[in-house]
Write a protein that holds these residues in place. Structure first.
Motif, PDB file in Angstrom:
ATOM      1  N   PRO A 122      -5.610   8.483  -6.003  1.00 54.02           N
ATOM      2  CA  PRO A 122      -6.150   7.113  -6.067  1.00 54.02           C
ATOM      3  C   PRO A 122      -7.430   7.018  -6.902  1.00 54.02           C
ATOM      4  N   GLU A 123      -8.284   8.033  -6.843  1.00 55.93           N
ATOM      5  CA  GLU A 123      -9.536   7.941  -7.607  1.00 55.93           C
ATOM      6  C   GLU A 123      -9.306   8.025  -9.119  1.00 55.93           C
ATOM      7  N   ASP A 124      -8.101   8.422  -9.531  1.00 56.52           N
ATOM      8  CA  ASP A 124      -7.764   8.381 -10.959  1.00 56.52           C
ATOM      9  C   ASP A 124      -7.442   6.967 -11.430  1.00 56.52           C
ATOM     10  N   VAL A 125      -7.179   6.076 -10.486  1.00 58.30           N
ATOM     11  CA  VAL A 125      -6.797   4.699 -10.826  1.00 58.30           C
ATOM     12  C   VAL A 125      -8.066   3.871 -10.988  1.00 58.30           C
ATOM     13  N   LEU A 133       0.832  -1.204   0.000  1.00 54.16           N
ATOM     14  CA  LEU A 133       0.000   0.000   0.000  1.00 54.16           C
ATOM     15  C   LEU A 133       0.871   1.259   0.000  1.00 54.16           C
ATOM     16  N   ALA A 134       1.949   1.225   0.761  1.00 61.03           N
ATOM     17  CA  ALA A 134       2.846   2.384   0.793  1.00 61.03           C
ATOM     18  C   ALA A 134       3.464   2.641  -0.578  1.00 61.03           C
ATOM     19  N   ALA A 135       3.911   1.565  -1.218  1.00 63.68           N
ATOM     20  CA  ALA A 135       4.522   1.717  -2.546  1.00 63.68           C
ATOM     21  C   ALA A 135       3.494   2.198  -3.564  1.00 63.68           C
ATOM     22  N   ALA A 136       2.291   1.639  -3.511  1.00 64.58           N
ATOM     23  CA  ALA A 136       1.245   2.020  -4.465  1.00 64.58           C
ATOM     24  C   ALA A 136       0.847   3.484  -4.266  1.00 64.58           C
ATOM     25  N   ARG A 137       0.645   3.886  -3.018  1.00 65.18           N
ATOM     26  CA  ARG A 137       0.283   5.282  -2.739  1.00 65.18           C
ATOM     27  C   ARG A 137       1.362   6.225  -3.278  1.00 65.18           C
ATOM     28  N   ASP A 138       2.618   5.898  -2.997  1.00 63.37           N
ATOM     29  CA  ASP A 138       3.711   6.777  -3.422  1.00 63.37           C
ATOM     30  C   ASP A 138       3.864   6.803  -4.941  1.00 63.37           C
ATOM     31  N   ASN A 198      -8.261   0.016   0.675  1.00 56.67           N
ATOM     32  CA  ASN A 198      -7.300   0.783   1.480  1.00 56.67           C
ATOM     33  C   ASN A 198      -6.908   2.093   0.819  1.00 56.67           C
ATOM     34  N   LEU A 199      -6.608   2.031  -0.482  1.00 59.06           N
ATOM     35  CA  LEU A 199      -6.110   3.227  -1.162  1.00 59.06           C
ATOM     36  C   LEU A 199      -7.220   4.240  -1.411  1.00 59.06           C
ATOM     37  N   GLY A 200      -8.456   3.757  -1.520  1.00 66.38           N
ATOM     38  CA  GLY A 200      -9.562   4.637  -1.878  1.00 66.38           C
ATOM     39  C   GLY A 200      -9.715   4.738  -3.385  1.00 66.38           C
ATOM     40  N   ILE A 201      -9.929   3.574  -4.012  1.00 68.73           N
ATOM     41  CA  ILE A 201     -10.181   3.510  -5.460  1.00 68.73           C
ATOM     42  C   ILE A 201     -11.644   3.101  -5.614  1.00 68.73           C
ATOM     43  N   PRO A 202     -12.548   4.071  -5.787  1.00 72.33           N
ATOM     44  CA  PRO A 202     -13.977   3.742  -5.736  1.00 72.33           C
ATOM     45  C   PRO A 202     -14.488   2.994  -6.964  1.00 72.33           C
ATOM     46  N   VAL A 203     -13.896   3.235  -8.135  1.00 72.47           N
ATOM     47  CA  VAL A 203     -14.384   2.579  -9.355  1.00 72.47           C
ATOM     48  C   VAL A 203     -13.259   1.725  -9.925  1.00 72.47           C
ATOM     49  N   LEU A 204     -13.394   0.428  -9.747  1.00 73.80           N
ATOM     50  CA  LEU A 204     -12.357  -0.494 -10.217  1.00 73.80           C
ATOM     51  C   LEU A 204     -12.895  -1.222 -11.444  1.00 73.80           C
ATOM     52  N   ARG A 205     -12.331  -0.933 -12.605  1.00 74.68           N
ATOM     53  CA  ARG A 205     -12.825  -1.528 -13.852  1.00 74.68           C
ATOM     54  C   ARG A 205     -12.042  -2.776 -14.249  1.00 74.68           C
ATOM     55  N   TYR A 206     -10.859  -2.919 -13.694  1.00 69.47           N
ATOM     56  CA  TYR A 206      -9.992  -4.020 -14.136  1.00 69.47           C
ATOM     57  C   TYR A 206      -9.191  -4.509 -12.947  1.00 69.47           C
ATOM     58  N   ALA A 207      -9.359  -5.784 -12.599  1.00 70.98           N
ATOM     59  CA  ALA A 207      -8.603  -6.393 -11.499  1.00 70.98           C
ATOM     60  C   ALA A 207      -8.095  -7.734 -11.982  1.00 70.98           C
TER      61      ALA A 207
END
Lengths: 133, 388
Positions: free
Chosen positions: B44-47, B30-35, B65-74
């Motif tokens: 995060p909401e741009d992701v 999470l730290a690496a992703a946030r940074d 955790n990061l706060g990504i409300p719309v996840l189109r691809y996982a």
């Protein structure tokens, strides 16, 4: 030689492989439709698509395809150095095993080897290899 | 669909690389992703897409955790150490096809601490890797073969015996990585130089692998942000474009012993497609970031990419050819052997920084083109061709 516990596969065809050699005869899966040997155990024949097979005995003679002598202790019941090998069989299959008491200096690519069976406890024998007579 | 040059890496980050940490793998990821998202100039909401590793976590957990409300691809790749570089391919295809716009590829683990739990403090989660588990558990471990160093040693032994490859070829990889690490503040082995004598004098782990043929075991995480080439133009960092990418799998992939040609590895299939998509020859690259869990694995990959004929790789790696200042600097951060083991996503991070020109003392002059490879799960392979 390692003193690890006997394998206890969850998967039924993997369990059949170890069961099939408990009378000290090495056997591999052979397709009863097209006679193709296979190892690792598989549910179906990659050549003809058949799900029918038998556990067919082999001579247990093969040649060294590759090896590694492990010096690092990775498990408390694992004596080192241990010579683990890949055996190439004339049936067109290969398997992983060990050569207890043999040193890497004694083998090379193509060295002839022969299966033998080492009891791990009262109920289980493990197919291992020795230099061919 | 050809996704060549339609996407770019726009953000990278990593945690510190250590041996021993109280942090969990998820915490570090999470730290690496946030940074990395911040470094890209995004929020995060741009992701809208995530490619996490096949261990320790899920896309859903990271998004929450990061706060990504719309996840189109996982999407999660199950190729061991080849997973993160294959994830670069998957992200590029998803973005180029319009499924998602901005995807984070993240990887982190307790590569040191999970194997050495402190008394009374068991690991909070198991790694949970199931790929190959049956093959290893049922057919290798009964013979005491329980670790990659032993299985890849079979490949190395066969290759070196068939083609008379000297141990010096392996040493050149270890020495180059250690040399490059000396110029990398993040590298775990920054202050641990290695020369030929030191390499040869080290003890064997599993022949032909000596101590310094084996990569580090470290705790840490890194992350990479990928977006469309269009959007990348408006972001603060110099875009690093994905020119080509591919994955490949040996046959059969789940048993290292029974392959007809053991040196036809995943990368043997993937490299030609990736370079073809990129429209370049392997020899056009300015530097190489090659997955280096063990030195010999690098040698096999160099041959698979076509940098040397089968069995002739020593000629390619000797005489400083793969060191900075040579023709094809390899693993300019130190690699898994000397920077840290972050499943090769740290290779993608390094390639990106090199192509941005941010690498200071270890900068490859005029770096424009790079090939990054992944290797895992008994020889699965992946490759990304990157340019600035």
């Amino acid at each position: 030689m390692n003193n690890l516990p006997p394998p206890k596969p969850v998967d039924p065809i993997n369990a059949e492989f170890w069961q099939s050699c408990q009378d000290s005869v090495l056997r591999f899966q052979r397709c009863t439709e097209c006679d193709t040997f296979r190892h690792l155990p598989r549910y179906m024949c990659y050549k003809c698509g058949s799900f029918d097979y038998e556990w067919a005995p082999v001579s247990g003679k093969g040649t060294i395809y590759s090896w590694t002598a492990t010096h690092q202790v990775f498990h408390p019941s694992f004596d080192v150095p241990s010579l683990s090998i890949i055996v190439d069989f004339p049936e067109g299959i290969r398997m992983v095993s060990v050569m207890p008491g043999v040193k890497a200096e004694q083998i090379e690519l193509g060295t002839e080897v022969q299966v033998t069976f080492k009891p791990l406890n009262d109920e289980f024998v493990l197919p291992v290899f020795e230099l061919a007579q | 669909m050809n996704f060549s040059n339609k996407t770019a890496i726009v953000g990278v980050a990593e945690t510190e690389y250590v041996k021993g940490t109280e942090r969990t793998a998820v915490d570090m990821m999470l730290a690496a992703a946030r940074d990395a998202i911040r470094e890209a100039g995004l929020k995060p909401e741009d992701v809208d897409g995530l490619c996490p590793p096949p261990v320790y976590t899920t896309s859903e957990e990271i998004a929450a955790n990061l706060g990504i409300p719309v996840l189109r691809y996982a999407s999660t790749v199950h190729m061991g150490g080849a997973s993160p570089t294959t994830a670069i391919q998957n992200a590029a295809t998803a973005i180029a096809s319009g499924v998602a716009e901005t995807i984070v590829v993240v990887l982190g683990w307790n590569g040191y601490s999970a194997l050495r739990p402190k008394p009374g403090r068991p690991p909070s989660r198991k790694m949970g890797m199931t790929t190959l588990a049956n093959t290893m558990k049922d057919f290798y471990i009964p013979y005491g073969v329980m670790l990659p160093v032993q299985m890849y040693a079979w490949l190395a032994t066969r290759h070196k015996e068939m083609y008379n490859v000297p141990d010096e070829a392996m040493a050149e990889i270890a020495i180059a990585c250690r040399h490059h690490a000396s110029m990398n503040e993040k590298a775990f082995f920054k202050d641990r130089p290695l020369d030929m004598q030191g390499y040869m004098d080290a003890r064997y782990i599993s022949e032909p692998f000596r101590l310094n043929d084996c990569c580090l075991e470290t705790d840490g995480a890194c992350a990479v942000v990928i977006t469309s080439a269009e959007r990348a133009k408006d972001l603060p960092n110099k875009p690093v474009y994905i020119m080509g990418a591919a994955e490949g799998h040996p046959y059969p992939a789940d048993d290292i012993a029974s392959r007809e040609d053991p040196f036809k590895i995943g990368l043997s299939y993937a490299a030609e497609r990736a370079f073809g998509m990129a429209g370049i020859k392997p020899t056009d690259v300015d530097f190489l970031e090659v997955y280096d869990c063990f030195t010999y694995v690098v040698l096999l990959q160099l041959e698979a990419m076509g940098f040397a004929e089968r069995g002739a790789v020593y000629d390619f790696v000797k005489d400083g050819n793969i060191q900075l200042g040579g023709k094809y600097p390899l693993n300019t951060h130190g690699g898994l052997l000397a920077e840290a083991h972050c499943w090769g996503l740290n290779h993608v991070v390094e390639a990106t920084r090199q192509l941005r020109g941010e690498c200071g003392e270890r900068q490859v002059p005029n770096a424009e083109l790079c090939a990054v490879t992944g290797w895992g799960d008994l020889g699965d392979g992946s490759i990304a061709i990157l340019r600035n």
